[in-house]
Design a protein around this motif. Sequence first.
Motif, PDB file in Angstrom:
ATOM      1  N   SER A 349       0.830  -1.211   0.000  1.00 54.02           N
ATOM      2  CA  SER A 349       0.000   0.000   0.000  1.00 54.02           C
ATOM      3  C   SER A 349       0.861   1.256   0.000  1.00 54.02           C
ATOM      4  O   SER A 349       0.570   2.228  -0.706  1.00 54.02           O
ATOM      5  CB  SER A 349      -0.926  -0.002   1.225  1.00 54.02           C
ATOM      6  N   ILE A 353       0.673   4.125  -2.758  1.00 55.11           N
ATOM      7  CA  ILE A 353       0.366   5.499  -2.320  1.00 55.11           C
ATOM      8  C   ILE A 353       1.417   6.467  -2.850  1.00 55.11           C
ATOM      9  O   ILE A 353       1.105   7.530  -3.396  1.00 55.11           O
ATOM     10  CB  ILE A 353       0.287   5.577  -0.782  1.00 55.11           C
ATOM     11  N   ASP A 365       1.408  14.394   3.740  1.00 51.33           N
ATOM     12  CA  ASP A 365       1.146  13.239   2.878  1.00 51.33           C
ATOM     13  C   ASP A 365       2.325  12.255   2.911  1.00 51.33           C
ATOM     14  O   ASP A 365       2.132  11.033   2.944  1.00 51.33           O
ATOM     15  CB  ASP A 365       0.887  13.687   1.440  1.00 51.33           C
ATOM     16  N   ALA A 369       2.349   8.248   4.319  1.00 48.66           N
ATOM     17  CA  ALA A 369       2.840   7.092   3.565  1.00 48.66           C
ATOM     18  C   ALA A 369       3.959   6.378   4.318  1.00 48.66           C
ATOM     19  O   ALA A 369       3.999   5.135   4.361  1.00 48.66           O
ATOM     20  CB  ALA A 369       3.328   7.536   2.186  1.00 48.66           C
TER      21      ALA A 369
END
Length: 526
Positions: A349, A353, A365, A369
């Motif tokens: 993931s 991302i 952000d 991640a």
Amino acid sequence: MEQKTGFRRWVVVITAITAAIIELIDTSIVNVGLTDIAGNLGVTIEDVSWVVTAYAIANVIVIPMTSFLQRYFGRKNYYIGSIILFTVASWGCGFADNLWVLVAFRFLQGIGGGALLSTSQGLMYDSFPPSQRATASALFGMGIVLGPTLGPTLGGYIIDNYHWSWMFYINVPIGIVAVLMSVLFIDKKADELNIDRRAIRIDTMGILLLAVGVGALQYVLERGEADDWFDSRVILYLTVLAVVAIPFFIWWELRGTPEPVVDLRALKNRNLAIGSILVVVVGYGLFTSVLLFPLFAQRIVGLTATQTGVLLIPGGLATLPMFILTGRLLAKGVSPRTVAIIGYVAFASFCFIMSTYNADTSNGDFVFALVIRGIGLAFVNVPLINQSVSGLEPRQMPTGIAIVNMMRQLGGAFGVAITNTYVTQRSAVHRGDLITHISPDNPLWTERFNAMTQGLVARGMNAVDAGTAALRNMDLIIQKQALMISYLDTFRLAGLFFALSFPLLFLLKKKKMDPVAAKAAADAAH
């Protein structure tokens, strides 16, 4: 060996984790300082990359031989000797005023460092009773993940504020303290007290083939992209050498000697064979993210080395409680495969991302991640390693764990090689695609070009020079955009590796180590 409790236990734990962390930090700390080192020593970036290559080659040669070296010298002697070698070599690296002196000391540092990583977990296991071995694995796992993560952070801070040599000098006081603590608080096991070295056969041919084959392979992976792969005769010859030496090494260890330096028969165990493949993917993901994220943050978003390092801290801090949680889940009987699946999904993931980000991505952000990445690494490392060796016989345990370590290092080497090559190729492709949009018939291009030209004229530049400068600036923008898209492609590729290897997790047998095997794992060198 008498099991330690209280203060003595935690002194050994801190010593072992610290030794493992500084070894892993040194696999990545110099990456952010190569430009400064090259400038200071008056060499090219291509030449100074030997500083990274020499360390990696030494590491990957020593790690699989750890079981034999501990048996020959005794674990405590080997561990302390390795710390001393690592510390002295670190001082030599900082003191070096010539590239090849620096490379030589980095190779010696890698020899010592490979032992630190490979021996520390055995010390950790010995410090805890069998019921708390999952906790020991979790604590050590934190070092495995935090080392490569903190390396660029610490390196960036040193480069921005001090001389590059302090990236190596910082190891010296830590190494001295680690030696003193090891001498005072680490006890010798019973089989170390009366070692009869005359009775131990040295697999000279196996050691030679391992060093030549794996060393050549590591060099090809580290230097292939920089040397244009098979356009370089050195890369071509070393590829042939690796292709010949590695199969011969496998044959020799299986058939040619009764006492192999690496008992490859352990790979007949399904869990170890499958686990080794999965560990390669995890090593690939870990080292690729450590390499790619700083490049993305600095070259695309425009952050400094220190700012990039600071962004890595929350993810590292989030990893710590997740490792503790992992240890508790395993201790309570949760299936290691289930925990590893969660980690695998989380890391994949993270990759996907990151593949959606751009030059306007906020620090928040990035932190989000990287926290996902930290959770993934915490959940996948410990259960995957434990499950890989869970079905081995006690005598095969040291070899199995050494193989897992080597595969993780090779996975990292593959990751760096694939990343460098893929970024270069995809950047050229995307640049070609973007250039096709440069045309007087494209109103967006015309508008942007005219605005840039007029802005330069307004600053006092004549129209002809302004047009030329505007074209040059537009070319830089295109290069940056192509590079950004290639980074996104590379993150997506890493996620794809996790997705494709995901079904292998379900082929791992759900098997806990019996008490005898657990004790062997405790005595093994990581």
